[in-house]
Motif scaffolding. Structure first.
Motif, short mmCIF file in Angstrom:
data_model
loop_
_atom_site.label_atom_id
_atom_site.label_comp_id
_atom_site.label_asym_id
_atom_site.label_seq_id
_atom_site.Cartn_x
_atom_site.Cartn_y
_atom_site.Cartn_z
N THR A 93 0.84 -1.19 0.00
CA THR A 93 0.00 0.00 0.00
C THR A 93 0.88 1.25 0.00
O THR A 93 1.94 1.27 0.62
CB THR A 93 -0.96 -0.02 1.22
OG1 THR A 93 -1.61 1.24 1.31
CG2 THR A 93 -0.26 -0.29 2.53
N GLY A 94 0.43 2.26 -0.74
CA GLY A 94 1.16 3.52 -0.79
C GLY A 94 0.22 4.67 -0.51
O GLY A 94 -0.87 4.74 -1.08
N VAL A 95 0.64 5.56 0.39
CA VAL A 95 -0.23 6.66 0.81
C VAL A 95 0.36 7.99 0.33
O VAL A 95 1.57 8.15 0.27
CB VAL A 95 -0.36 6.65 2.35
CG1 VAL A 95 -1.04 7.92 2.86
CG2 VAL A 95 -1.14 5.43 2.81
N TYR A 96 -0.52 8.94 0.03
CA TYR A 96 -0.11 10.32 -0.29
C TYR A 96 -1.14 11.24 0.33
O TYR A 96 -2.35 11.05 0.12
CB TYR A 96 -0.07 10.52 -1.80
CG TYR A 96 0.24 11.95 -2.21
CD1 TYR A 96 1.55 12.36 -2.47
CD2 TYR A 96 -0.78 12.88 -2.37
CE1 TYR A 96 1.83 13.66 -2.86
CE2 TYR A 96 -0.51 14.19 -2.76
CZ TYR A 96 0.79 14.56 -3.00
OH TYR A 96 1.07 15.85 -3.39
N SER A 97 -0.69 12.22 1.09
CA SER A 97 -1.65 13.18 1.66
C SER A 97 -1.08 14.58 1.57
O SER A 97 0.15 14.77 1.65
CB SER A 97 -1.96 12.82 3.11
OG SER A 97 -0.78 12.80 3.87
N LYS A 98 -1.94 15.57 1.40
CA LYS A 98 -1.49 16.96 1.29
C LYS A 98 -2.66 17.88 1.61
O LYS A 98 -3.78 17.62 1.16
CB LYS A 98 -0.98 17.23 -0.12
CG LYS A 98 -0.33 18.57 -0.26
CD LYS A 98 0.30 18.76 -1.63
CE LYS A 98 0.97 20.13 -1.65
NZ LYS A 98 1.39 20.55 -2.97
N ASP A 99 -2.39 18.93 2.37
CA ASP A 99 -3.44 19.90 2.70
C ASP A 99 -3.73 20.77 1.47
O ASP A 99 -2.92 21.60 1.09
CB ASP A 99 -2.96 20.77 3.87
CG ASP A 99 -3.96 21.85 4.25
OD1 ASP A 99 -5.10 21.80 3.75
OD2 ASP A 99 -3.59 22.73 5.04
N VAL A 100 -4.88 20.50 0.81
CA VAL A 100 -5.29 21.29 -0.37
C VAL A 100 -6.75 21.68 -0.21
O VAL A 100 -7.50 21.06 0.55
CB VAL A 100 -5.10 20.50 -1.69
CG1 VAL A 100 -3.64 20.31 -2.02
CG2 VAL A 100 -5.83 19.16 -1.65
N MET A 101 -7.17 22.70 -0.93
CA MET A 101 -8.55 23.19 -0.85
C MET A 101 -9.22 22.94 -2.20
O MET A 101 -9.45 23.86 -2.97
CB MET A 101 -8.51 24.69 -0.50
CG MET A 101 -9.71 25.21 0.20
SD MET A 101 -9.87 24.50 1.86
CE MET A 101 -11.54 24.97 2.25
#
Ligand code: CAA
Length: 389
Positions: free
Chosen positions: A173-181
């Motif tokens: 499993t590979g995760v990507y997260s980023k604070d975007v609007m």
């Protein structure tokens, strides 16, 4: 697995004509033919309960076997009481069951599923099963660009150490997260707000990040041919069918494929059959696409690997994989989902617009006296939601 969709829908060609848009834009340009529109006796709870009941019945699973129930949703019905508690009551689940709700836009159900996998793998389940339900009613403003990308539905899944449909692979499993609007719904609004074209960019950036992370975790990145040819099928989060096409094009380009669209029908096409009839169901969208693949792929997928990409605006995304089990396709076919979709009733555009207006006040609607049946929302009494069982 269990799936619930509203009994009524809007034909996208009708909506396009009513909005003065060429029908081709919605049907071909966005890749959506119909979108599910629930009437006033349906909400996130009733959809979740109906999908969960189907999952339990199809697996011959007793409510007492469930030790963990999590509902992933971004269209909850209460700031405090979770949808999952209503589902517990409607289904008669045991009091010895851990119950709560998760939220991260369309990723909320995947967050719940991954946690359930860890619960099972850690041994905490002690032979019991987790019931994970993704349930949502996607709603944008009438006349906005998001309007043709609405939909409603729920997908419920049982997670255990003896999976009958798909073995989700530990560690792959590979995760990507980023604070975007890119997409959000303020607490004061029933309608989602979205920076549409930016949301597409955010989705693709998250796909790239999660796919690269998956490759590092799963290994074997330097092998022969396109990396994604290791999968017999790819199932993407489907806000609308065209988004899956854009996703696939991007992923194959990352793989160095000079003809990135050439494999679309083979690797993605079957996962879009049901989503194109239902629209965006947010948390459940990728899982409806998985059901569509298992139900409509003509080839035997037994023992084959499927890649899954879940995206939640805001944002968090995960690319993971699973191996299809013997008999899985027959089990999903036996749910009769295509026949259920065919039995729905079309709403005219004026009927749809009436429903949209009526749904704005659903949370305060006085409960109807007449007793219904089959998990229907009846309204509220003393600020409490009442459901027919
Ligand atoms: N015949 C065929 N195709 C036509 C056409 C016609 N007559 N007219 C236009 N088209 C095509 C366009 O070329 C375009 O295709 P491409 O994207 O391949 O270029 C497509 O129809 C759509 O046209 P527009 O881009 O002009 O459409 P729009 O600007 O009105 O709105 C949208 C598109 C931005 C996706 C809008 O529907 C929207 O905001 N939707 C909600 C947001 C969303 O779903 N974002 C997805 C990523 S975020 C996510 O996935 C989380 C989530 O679930 C919300």
């Amino acid at each position: 697995m269990g799936v619930a969709v509203p009994d009524t829908y809007v034909e996208l060609a009708d909506l396009a004509m009513a909005r003065g848009v060429a029908p081709g834009k919605y049907v071909d340009g966005l890749g959506v033919t119909r979108m599910g529109v629930p009437l006033v006796d349906e909400d996130t709870v009733t959809l979740a309960a109906r999908a969960a009941r189907m999952a339990l019945e199809s697996a011959h699973c007793s409510p007492d076997d469930i030790g963990l129930l999590v509902v992933g949703t971004e269209t909850a019905v209460d700031h405090s009481k979770p949808v999952a508690s209503y589902v517990q009551g409607l289904l008669g689940l045991s009091t010895r069951c851990r119950i709560f709700e998760t939220k991260h836009a369309c990723y909320g159900g995947t967050a719940a599923l991954q946690m359930a996998l860890d619960w099972v793998r850690s041994g905490s389940a002690k032979g019991r099963k987790a019931l994970i339900v993704c349930s949502d009613i996607a709603r944008y403003g009438v006349g906005t660009p998001g309007e043709p990308t609405q939909g409603a539905g729920a997908v419920a899944m049982l997670v255990s150490d003896h999976p009958a449909l798909v073995v989700l692979e530990a560690g792959k499993t590979g995760v990507y997260s980023k604070d975007v609007m890119d997409f959000w719904r303020p607490l004061y609004s029933k309608d989602a707000l979205v920076d549409g074209h930016y949301s597409v960019e955010c989705y693709l950036a998250a796909l790239e990040g999660a796919y690269r992370a998956y490759q590092e975790a799963a290994g074997d990145a330097g092998g022969e041919g396109a990396y994604s040819d290791r999968f017999a099928a790819l199932v993407y989060h489907v806000p609308y069918g065209k988004m899956s096409r854009k996703a696939h094009r991007h992923l194959r380009t990352l793989d160095g494929d000079a003809a990135p669209d050439a494999s679309f029908d083979r690797l993605v096409g079957h996962s879009l059959v049901m989503p194109s009839q239902v629209g965006n169901i947010y948390t459940g969208s990728m899982y409806l696409a998985l059901a569509s693949l298992l139900s409509s792929a003509p080839e035997d997928l037994t023992g084959k690997r499927v890649g899954l990409f879940s995206y939640g605006s805001g944002s968090c995304a995960e690319f993971f994989s699973g191996v299809v089990q013997d008999g899985a396709q027959a089990r999903v076919k036996a749910l009769g989902l295509e026949a259920r979709l065919a039995r729905r009733r079309a709403l005219s555009i004026p009927e749809y617009e009436d429903v949209m207006r009526a749904r704005e006040h659903l949370d305060e609607r006085p409960a109807a006296d007449a007793a219904g049946s089959g998990f229907r929302y009846q309204g509220t009494r003393d600020h409490k939601r009442i459901y027919a069982t």
